[in-house]
Scaffold this motif. Structure first.
Motif, PDB file in Angstrom:
ATOM      1  N   SER A 106       9.420  -5.694  -0.851  1.00 16.38           N
ATOM      2  CA  SER A 106      10.822  -5.452  -1.217  1.00 16.38           C
ATOM      3  C   SER A 106      10.930  -4.467  -2.379  1.00 16.38           C
ATOM      4  O   SER A 106      11.785  -3.576  -2.364  1.00 16.38           O
ATOM      5  N   ILE A 107      10.083  -4.636  -3.355  1.00 12.64           N
ATOM      6  CA  ILE A 107      10.094  -3.710  -4.489  1.00 12.64           C
ATOM      7  C   ILE A 107       9.661  -2.324  -4.027  1.00 12.64           C
ATOM      8  O   ILE A 107      10.225  -1.310  -4.446  1.00 12.64           O
ATOM      9  N   GLY A 108       8.682  -2.259  -3.140  1.00 11.49           N
ATOM     10  CA  GLY A 108       8.251  -0.985  -2.592  1.00 11.49           C
ATOM     11  C   GLY A 108       9.360  -0.283  -1.840  1.00 11.49           C
ATOM     12  O   GLY A 108       9.539   0.937  -1.950  1.00 11.49           O
ATOM     13  N   LEU A 109      10.133  -1.052  -1.072  1.00  5.41           N
ATOM     14  CA  LEU A 109      11.272  -0.473  -0.349  1.00  5.41           C
ATOM     15  C   LEU A 109      12.285   0.107  -1.324  1.00  5.41           C
ATOM     16  O   LEU A 109      12.774   1.221  -1.124  1.00  5.41           O
ATOM     17  N   LEU A 110      12.584  -0.628  -2.375  1.00  6.74           N
ATOM     18  CA  LEU A 110      13.564  -0.146  -3.352  1.00  6.74           C
ATOM     19  C   LEU A 110      13.068   1.092  -4.104  1.00  6.74           C
ATOM     20  O   LEU A 110      13.841   2.018  -4.352  1.00  6.74           O
ATOM     21  N   VAL A 111      11.785   1.100  -4.437  1.00  5.65           N
ATOM     22  CA  VAL A 111      11.220   2.270  -5.118  1.00  5.65           C
ATOM     23  C   VAL A 111      11.237   3.468  -4.170  1.00  5.65           C
ATOM     24  O   VAL A 111      11.602   4.585  -4.560  1.00  5.65           O
ATOM     25  N   GLY A 112      10.846   3.250  -2.907  1.00  4.13           N
ATOM     26  CA  GLY A 112      10.884   4.324  -1.925  1.00  4.13           C
ATOM     27  C   GLY A 112      12.296   4.846  -1.715  1.00  4.13           C
ATOM     28  O   GLY A 112      12.511   6.055  -1.592  1.00  4.13           O
ATOM     29  N   LEU A 113      13.259   3.939  -1.688  1.00  4.04           N
ATOM     30  CA  LEU A 113      14.657   4.343  -1.543  1.00  4.04           C
ATOM     31  C   LEU A 113      15.107   5.187  -2.728  1.00  4.04           C
ATOM     32  O   LEU A 113      15.743   6.236  -2.557  1.00  4.04           O
ATOM     33  N   GLY A 146       7.113   3.683   0.673  1.00  3.25           N
ATOM     34  CA  GLY A 146       7.324   2.677  -0.368  1.00  3.25           C
ATOM     35  C   GLY A 146       7.145   1.270   0.148  1.00  3.25           C
ATOM     36  O   GLY A 146       6.533   0.422  -0.521  1.00  3.25           O
ATOM     37  N   THR A 147       7.639   0.998   1.343  1.00  7.51           N
ATOM     38  CA  THR A 147       7.501  -0.339   1.913  1.00  7.51           C
ATOM     39  C   THR A 147       6.037  -0.650   2.228  1.00  7.51           C
ATOM     40  O   THR A 147       5.554  -1.752   1.944  1.00  7.51           O
ATOM     41  N   ILE A 148       5.332   0.305   2.799  1.00 13.50           N
ATOM     42  CA  ILE A 148       3.918   0.087   3.112  1.00 13.50           C
ATOM     43  C   ILE A 148       3.104  -0.073   1.825  1.00 13.50           C
ATOM     44  O   ILE A 148       2.273  -0.980   1.708  1.00 13.50           O
ATOM     45  N   GLY A 149       3.358   0.797   0.867  1.00 14.65           N
ATOM     46  CA  GLY A 149       2.651   0.687  -0.411  1.00 14.65           C
ATOM     47  C   GLY A 149       2.952  -0.626  -1.119  1.00 14.65           C
ATOM     48  O   GLY A 149       2.057  -1.278  -1.664  1.00 14.65           O
ATOM     49  N   GLY A 150       4.199  -1.020  -1.109  1.00 15.91           N
ATOM     50  CA  GLY A 150       4.564  -2.299  -1.716  1.00 15.91           C
ATOM     51  C   GLY A 150       3.962  -3.470  -0.968  1.00 15.91           C
ATOM     52  O   GLY A 150       3.557  -4.467  -1.579  1.00 15.91           O
TER      53      GLY A 150
END
Length: 59
Positions: free
Chosen positions: A32-39, A21-25
Motif C-alpha cells: 500500500s505504501i509502495g502504491l502511494l509512493v508510486g502514485l 511502486g506497488t511491486i517494490g512495496g
C-alpha cells in the motif's frame, strides 16, 4: 494547429510508476505504501511533463 509540437502523454509514466511502486512495496512487505509512493512520483513526473509541454507550446 499543424505548427504546434505534439504533446507528450504522461499517463504511461503514471501507470508504470504505480506498478513499480506497488511491486517494490510488495517486496518490502508494504504494497500500500509502495502504491502511494508510486502514485506520488507518477503524478509529479506527469505534471512536470505537462508544464514542460505547456511552456514549449508557448502558452
Amino acid at each position: 494547429m499543424a505548427d504546434r509540437p505534439a504533446p507528450r502523454a504522461g499517463g504511461f509514466i503514471l501507470a508504470v510508476a504505480i506498478l513499480v511502486g506497488t511491486i517494490g512495496g510488495g517486496l518490502m512487505g508494504q504494497p500500500s505504501i509502495g502504491l502511494l509512493v508510486g502514485l506520488a512520483v507518477g503524478v509529479a513526473v506527469s505534471v512536470a511533463l505537462w508544464l514542460r509541454d505547456r511552456s514549449r507550446a508557448g502558452r
